[in-house]
Design a protein around this motif. Structure first.
Motif, PDB file in Angstrom:
ATOM      1  N   VAL A   1       7.544  15.353 -21.689  1.00  0.00           N
ATOM      2  CA  VAL A   1       8.711  15.748 -22.290  1.00  0.00           C
ATOM      3  C   VAL A   1       9.839  14.350 -21.672  1.00  0.00           C
ATOM      4  O   VAL A   1       9.374  13.181 -21.585  1.00  0.00           O
ATOM      5  CB  VAL A   1       9.473  16.474 -21.116  1.00  0.00           C
ATOM      6  N   VAL A   2      11.561  14.779 -22.437  1.00  0.00           N
ATOM      7  CA  VAL A   2      12.175  13.336 -22.832  1.00  0.00           C
ATOM      8  C   VAL A   2      12.537  12.968 -21.555  1.00  0.00           C
ATOM      9  O   VAL A   2      12.897  11.855 -21.125  1.00  0.00           O
ATOM     10  CB  VAL A   2      13.087  14.005 -23.660  1.00  0.00           C
ATOM     11  N   TYR A   3      13.057  14.039 -20.521  1.00  0.00           N
ATOM     12  CA  TYR A   3      13.760  13.734 -18.750  1.00  0.00           C
ATOM     13  C   TYR A   3      13.110  14.712 -18.430  1.00  0.00           C
ATOM     14  O   TYR A   3      13.166  15.835 -18.304  1.00  0.00           O
ATOM     15  CB  TYR A   3      14.907  14.485 -19.178  1.00  0.00           C
ATOM     16  N   ASP A   4      13.317  13.926 -17.065  1.00  0.00           N
ATOM     17  CA  ASP A   4      11.997  15.084 -15.523  1.00  0.00           C
ATOM     18  C   ASP A   4      13.419  14.295 -14.518  1.00  0.00           C
ATOM     19  O   ASP A   4      13.572  13.432 -14.595  1.00  0.00           O
ATOM     20  CB  ASP A   4      10.979  15.052 -15.637  1.00  0.00           C
ATOM     21  N   ARG A   5      13.937  14.888 -13.307  1.00  0.00           N
ATOM     22  CA  ARG A   5      14.811  14.029 -12.764  1.00  0.00           C
ATOM     23  C   ARG A   5      14.330  13.203 -11.886  1.00  0.00           C
ATOM     24  O   ARG A   5      13.981  12.190 -11.849  1.00  0.00           O
ATOM     25  CB  ARG A   5      14.990  15.567 -11.599  1.00  0.00           C
ATOM     26  N   ASP A   6      12.666  13.335 -11.687  1.00  0.00           N
ATOM     27  CA  ASP A   6      11.985  12.094 -10.990  1.00  0.00           C
ATOM     28  C   ASP A   6      10.657  11.355 -11.582  1.00  0.00           C
ATOM     29  O   ASP A   6       9.776  10.692 -11.237  1.00  0.00           O
ATOM     30  CB  ASP A   6      10.984  12.914  -9.977  1.00  0.00           C
ATOM     31  N   ASN A   7      11.283  11.533 -13.072  1.00  0.00           N
ATOM     32  CA  ASN A   7      10.756  10.510 -14.098  1.00  0.00           C
ATOM     33  C   ASN A   7      11.580   9.298 -13.494  1.00  0.00           C
ATOM     34  O   ASN A   7      12.169   9.003 -14.167  1.00  0.00           O
ATOM     35  CB  ASN A   7      10.789  11.086 -15.175  1.00  0.00           C
ATOM     36  N   ASN A   8       9.986   8.365 -14.201  1.00  0.00           N
ATOM     37  CA  ASN A   8      10.807   6.490 -13.659  1.00  0.00           C
ATOM     38  C   ASN A   8      12.015   6.389 -15.382  1.00  0.00           C
ATOM     39  O   ASN A   8      12.874   5.697 -15.433  1.00  0.00           O
ATOM     40  CB  ASN A   8      10.366   6.104 -13.191  1.00  0.00           C
ATOM     41  N   PHE A   9      11.084   6.882 -16.318  1.00  0.00           N
ATOM     42  CA  PHE A   9      12.011   6.629 -17.497  1.00  0.00           C
ATOM     43  C   PHE A   9      12.188   7.144 -18.565  1.00  0.00           C
ATOM     44  O   PHE A   9      11.756   8.961 -17.929  1.00  0.00           O
ATOM     45  CB  PHE A   9      10.838   5.953 -18.472  1.00  0.00           C
ATOM     46  N   TYR A  10      12.938   7.316 -19.798  1.00  0.00           N
ATOM     47  CA  TYR A  10      12.589   8.765 -20.896  1.00  0.00           C
ATOM     48  C   TYR A  10      12.141   8.264 -21.539  1.00  0.00           C
ATOM     49  O   TYR A  10      11.156   7.482 -21.952  1.00  0.00           O
ATOM     50  CB  TYR A  10      13.863   9.107 -21.059  1.00  0.00           C
ATOM     51  N   TYR A  11      11.416   9.561 -22.805  1.00  0.00           N
ATOM     52  CA  TYR A  11      10.270   9.194 -23.528  1.00  0.00           C
ATOM     53  C   TYR A  11      10.902   9.902 -24.812  1.00  0.00           C
ATOM     54  O   TYR A  11      11.538  10.813 -24.808  1.00  0.00           O
ATOM     55  CB  TYR A  11       9.162   9.729 -22.871  1.00  0.00           C
ATOM     56  N   ASN A  12      10.695   9.622 -25.761  1.00  0.00           N
ATOM     57  CA  ASN A  12      10.339  10.617 -26.567  1.00  0.00           C
ATOM     58  C   ASN A  12       8.171  10.426 -26.796  1.00  0.00           C
ATOM     59  O   ASN A  12       8.263   9.783 -27.878  1.00  0.00           O
ATOM     60  CB  ASN A  12      10.710   9.453 -27.853  1.00  0.00           C
TER      61      ASN A  12
ATOM     62  N   GLU B   1       0.564  -1.024   0.336  1.00  0.00           N
ATOM     63  CA  GLU B   1       0.067  -0.174  -0.064  1.00  0.00           C
ATOM     64  C   GLU B   1       0.665   1.483  -0.168  1.00  0.00           C
ATOM     65  O   GLU B   1       1.838   1.224   0.197  1.00  0.00           O
ATOM     66  CB  GLU B   1      -0.974   0.336   0.968  1.00  0.00           C
ATOM     67  N   GLY B   2       0.719   2.489  -0.675  1.00  0.00           N
ATOM     68  CA  GLY B   2       1.515   3.430  -0.958  1.00  0.00           C
ATOM     69  C   GLY B   2       2.349   3.605  -1.926  1.00  0.00           C
ATOM     70  O   GLY B   2       2.805   4.313  -2.737  1.00  0.00           O
ATOM     71  N   VAL B   3       2.413   2.007  -1.885  1.00  0.00           N
ATOM     72  CA  VAL B   3       4.380   1.893  -3.186  1.00  0.00           C
ATOM     73  C   VAL B   3       3.322   1.990  -4.752  1.00  0.00           C
ATOM     74  O   VAL B   3       2.265   1.696  -5.433  1.00  0.00           O
ATOM     75  CB  VAL B   3       4.334   1.060  -3.363  1.00  0.00           C
ATOM     76  N   LYS B   4       3.860   2.843  -5.946  1.00  0.00           N
ATOM     77  CA  LYS B   4       3.887   4.012  -6.816  1.00  0.00           C
ATOM     78  C   LYS B   4       4.006   2.306  -8.057  1.00  0.00           C
ATOM     79  O   LYS B   4       5.547   2.467  -7.533  1.00  0.00           O
ATOM     80  CB  LYS B   4       3.419   4.745  -7.374  1.00  0.00           C
ATOM     81  N   ASP B   5       4.032   2.349  -9.311  1.00  0.00           N
ATOM     82  CA  ASP B   5       4.498   1.535  -9.549  1.00  0.00           C
ATOM     83  C   ASP B   5       5.171   2.390 -10.084  1.00  0.00           C
ATOM     84  O   ASP B   5       5.266   4.011 -11.014  1.00  0.00           O
ATOM     85  CB  ASP B   5       4.059   1.387 -11.062  1.00  0.00           C
ATOM     86  N   PHE B   6       6.311   1.741 -11.470  1.00  0.00           N
ATOM     87  CA  PHE B   6       7.391   2.625 -12.160  1.00  0.00           C
ATOM     88  C   PHE B   6       6.553   3.145 -13.502  1.00  0.00           C
ATOM     89  O   PHE B   6       6.065   2.606 -14.208  1.00  0.00           O
ATOM     90  CB  PHE B   6       8.317   1.786 -12.660  1.00  0.00           C
ATOM     91  N   GLY B   7       6.582   4.544 -12.991  1.00  0.00           N
ATOM     92  CA  GLY B   7       5.967   5.428 -14.859  1.00  0.00           C
ATOM     93  C   GLY B   7       4.734   6.276 -13.702  1.00  0.00           C
ATOM     94  O   GLY B   7       4.280   6.656 -14.881  1.00  0.00           O
ATOM     95  N   GLU B   8       4.195   5.920 -13.521  1.00  0.00           N
ATOM     96  CA  GLU B   8       2.324   5.409 -12.877  1.00  0.00           C
ATOM     97  C   GLU B   8       2.536   7.641 -12.762  1.00  0.00           C
ATOM     98  O   GLU B   8       1.591   7.761 -13.178  1.00  0.00           O
ATOM     99  CB  GLU B   8       2.707   5.581 -11.203  1.00  0.00           C
ATOM    100  N   ASN B   9       3.574   8.112 -12.193  1.00  0.00           N
ATOM    101  CA  ASN B   9       3.310   9.447 -11.341  1.00  0.00           C
ATOM    102  C   ASN B   9       4.957  10.211 -12.945  1.00  0.00           C
ATOM    103  O   ASN B   9       4.514  11.586 -13.036  1.00  0.00           O
ATOM    104  CB  ASN B   9       4.232   9.608 -10.641  1.00  0.00           C
ATOM    105  N   ASP B  10       4.750   9.977 -13.910  1.00  0.00           N
ATOM    106  CA  ASP B  10       5.971  10.681 -14.504  1.00  0.00           C
ATOM    107  C   ASP B  10       5.355  11.504 -15.498  1.00  0.00           C
ATOM    108  O   ASP B  10       3.585  11.106 -16.320  1.00  0.00           O
ATOM    109  CB  ASP B  10       6.412   9.033 -16.062  1.00  0.00           C
ATOM    110  N   ASP B  11       5.511  12.460 -16.093  1.00  0.00           N
ATOM    111  CA  ASP B  11       5.541  13.734 -16.946  1.00  0.00           C
ATOM    112  C   ASP B  11       6.222  12.941 -18.505  1.00  0.00           C
ATOM    113  O   ASP B  11       6.948  12.828 -18.697  1.00  0.00           O
ATOM    114  CB  ASP B  11       5.828  14.096 -16.506  1.00  0.00           C
ATOM    115  N   LEU B  12       4.757  12.443 -19.441  1.00  0.00           N
ATOM    116  CA  LEU B  12       4.761  11.898 -20.720  1.00  0.00           C
ATOM    117  C   LEU B  12       5.336  13.131 -21.063  1.00  0.00           C
ATOM    118  O   LEU B  12       5.322  12.576 -22.638  1.00  0.00           O
ATOM    119  CB  LEU B  12       3.456  10.792 -20.945  1.00  0.00           C
TER     120      LEU B  12
END
Length: 624
Positions: free
Chosen positions: A193-204, A180-191
């Motif tokens: 942008v290519v990069y944000d420090r607290d994103n779990n992944f890099y995007y195109n 409980e309380g754990v978020k999946d990888f990428g669940e709160n990412d800003d999609l």
């Protein structure tokens, strides 16, 4: 081929008394006194207990079978312990992407277009808070079954290691078991942008992921079709691939089944987090933990720290970190200091292949052990294959002498060719002298891969996995190992005489290493002395000495698979002086086969032993 007797030479000399050491600062710990000799048994968990011998290429779990957690019975674990093992690395435990349909257990299906092999890659983890459903008798209780295995392993006197793969996760990561309380990888990412420090992944951003273009008539499941095998995997925006490819359509040779994790490294390589001061390479894990306390770190750091602590809570004793050098060393300082604060004895092993990074990942990243692949393993492989020289081994020890305890030795693992495969040695016996050297050369741990001890040759055409390596992507039986399993009696009942003798050799050698005091002590080369001054001592022979106050050891091995050699092995005045030996003869007794009893002669401060080495022969002797 004619059976070749095999020995190691270990000279053991007892000494009375022990010089005490006065320390001005009682808080200082003598690292050497804390060193222990460990043996790690790497086992591919889903293959260990599989007794199915069908081995159909691309075979399903029903056709080719699969091993289970429950196959590691008390008997099996005791046999592994008796082999001379201290730790088991259960490879492929975290829930990774698989092809089997487990939707009735609430597990989403995985798309074959982004899964490697019929069984899936153990390094494309889909849910870090649960285990591979293939490995359970009762899928609903799979985590309980693994925790029961941890308990059985501990009761057998063994420690448990599992994988953590920090650089990448499965393309379709989705945890159904997270606390409980754990978020999946990428669940709160800003999609956007290519990069944000607290994103779990890099995007195109605004690009769609496209499945690789298959070449040479390759198909994800061989000749079989599958409802989801349609050349499409829904991912928008496209994520960067695990090996660092930024392409929205990675190449089929990329790690296309995975996505790269962002640790706060900008696309231009700059670091978006606090850096460790240079002085921290000499500070212990407690100081590293204090450094990071209260600091704002990237979100991916927190996620992996929590994963490590989660498994420690369940009784796991350590981790093998996949491709650790692809993750910044500052994260490892944060991660490993957190783990050590929870369990100071945790066993932390990392896959690092760049020698220029070794000291950084050990001293600043707080790793316990790294693979000694690029230097020792590669050199030993060349010597085994007949074109390398033993002359190249002593310089490796000289280069690594300040970190020798941290460089784990092996001759096989899941990534490397089997010793007995035709592309490596072609015969498991050729690995014997290298195994002696690997196990006795330093204070570092020794690792063997399941089946190595009975000469498994990795010849099965399993599907995605290529022969010479036991496939980690397919459901497959491991024939030589299965003969030892003997219908789950784990008694070697089906082994050939040759396989039985090989396993007995490994058992004697490994048990000797974990019981020898000298192998946690000092090392000195005698190879170069004998190469210069000893007749008939060739570049296919290697010798060195190991000792502490209670034991003195001499190791001599012949890597030549065809030729015998005879010479008077020399010990320098320096060694004789350090060992406090006086002129005279010292009786020696072989400790592996008990049928060789030469004499060490000391005269005018020099030592010599008359050695007769058959092909692939070595010696271990003890002073009586």
């Amino acid at each position: 081929m004619k059976f070749v007797r095999f020995f190691i030479v270990v000279l053991v000399i007892g000494t009375l008394g022990c010089k005490s050491e006065v320390r001005e600062n009682l808080a200082v710990i003598d690292e050497k006194s804390a060193k222990k000799k460990y043996v790690i048994y790497q086992v591919f968990t889903r293959l260990f207990g599989n007794t199915n011998t069908t081995n159909k290429p691309w075979g399903t779990i029903e056709e080719n079978g699969v091993g289970k957690f429950n196959d590691f019975t008390e008997k099996a674990l005791q046999e592994i312990k008796d082999l001379g093992v201290t730790h088991i690395w259960y490879t492929g435990v975290p829930h990774h992407a698989v092809i089997n349909d487990y939707t009735k257990y609430g597990i989403t299906n995985d798309d074959p277009d982004v899964v490697k092999g019929r069984a899936g890659s153990p390094y494309a983890v889909k849910d870090y808070y649960n285990v591979n459903p293939d490995l359970a008798k009762n899928v609903e209780n799979r985590l309980d079954e693994f925790e029961a295995l941890i308990k059985r392993t501990h009761q057998a006197g063994l420690k448990v290691i599992i994988d953590i793969v920090p650089n990448h996760v499965a393309r379709n990561y989705q945890s159904n078991s997270k606390p409980e309380g754990v978020k999946d990888f990428g669940e709160n990412d800003d999609l956007s942008v290519v990069y944000d420090r607290d994103n779990n992944f890099y995007y195109n951003p605004y690009e769609v992921f496209r499945v690789p273009e298959w070449k040479n008539d390759y198909s994800p499941l061989g000749n079989e079709t599958h409802p989801l095998e349609d050349g499409v995997f829904p991912e928008q925006p496209a994520k960067w691939t695990g090996n660092g490819s930024k392409l929205s359509q990675p190449d089929m040779n990329d790690w296309y089944e995975t996505v790269k994790v962002n640790y706060g490294i900008l696309p231009d390589g700059k670091k978006d987090f606090d850096l460790l001061p240079d002085s921290f390479e000499n500070k212990n894990y407690k100081k590293h933990f204090e450094f990071w306390r209260g600091k704002d770190v990237p979100n991916s750091w927190l996620k992996f720290r929590d994963i490590g602590l989660y498994w420690l809570e369940r009784g796991v004793d350590g981790f093998r970190y996949d491709m650790a050098e692809m993750v910044p060393v500052e994260f490892w300082s944060f991660m490993n200091s957190s783990i050590k604060m929870k369990n100071s004895e945790a066993f932390l092993l990392a896959e690092v292949y760049n020698p220029s990074l070794y000291r950084d990942y050990i001293k600043r990243g707080k790793m316990d052990y790294l693979y000694d692949k690029v230097q020792l393993y590669d050199t030993l492989k060349h010597v085994i294959q007949g074109y390398g020289k033993t002359d190249n081994i002593p310089p490796i020890l000289e280069d690594l002498k300040d970190i020798e305890h941290h460089m784990l030795h092996f001759l096989e693992n899941h990534d490397e060719q089997r010793l007995a495969s035709p592309d490596f040695a072609g015969d498991a016996k050729k690995g014997k002298p290298a195994m002696v050297v690997s196990a006795t050369l330093t204070t570092a741990p020794t690792m063997i891969y399941f089946g190595q001890e009975v000469g498994e040759d990795g010849s099965e055409n399993a599907g995605f996995g290529a022969p010479t390596r036991t496939s980690i992507f397919d459901y497959v039986g491991v024939p030589a190992h299965q003969r030892w399993v003997n219908n789950k009696q784990f008694d070697g009942g089906q082994l050939s005489d040759k396989e039985r003798r090989l396993r007995a050799f490994y058992k004697r050698l490994l048990n000797f290493t974990i019981g020898s005091e000298a192998l946690t002590g000092k090392y000195q080369d005698i190879h170069q002395l004998n190469r210069k001054h000893t007749k008939n001592y060739s570049d296919k022979v290697l010798s060195f000495v190991r000792w502490n106050d209670n034991e003195k050891l001499i190791v001599v091995s012949n890597f030549d698979s065809e030729n015998s050699c005879e010479f008077n092995l020399k010990l320098s005045k320096d060694i004789i002086s350090k060992w406090k030996l006086i002129n005279g003869n010292y009786k020696l007794e072989d400790q592996l086969f008990y049928n060789f009893n030469p004499t060490l002669n000391v005269e005018n401060g020099l030592g010599s032993i008359k050695i007769q080495l058959k092909p692939l022969e070595s010696f271990i002797l003890k002073l009586k």
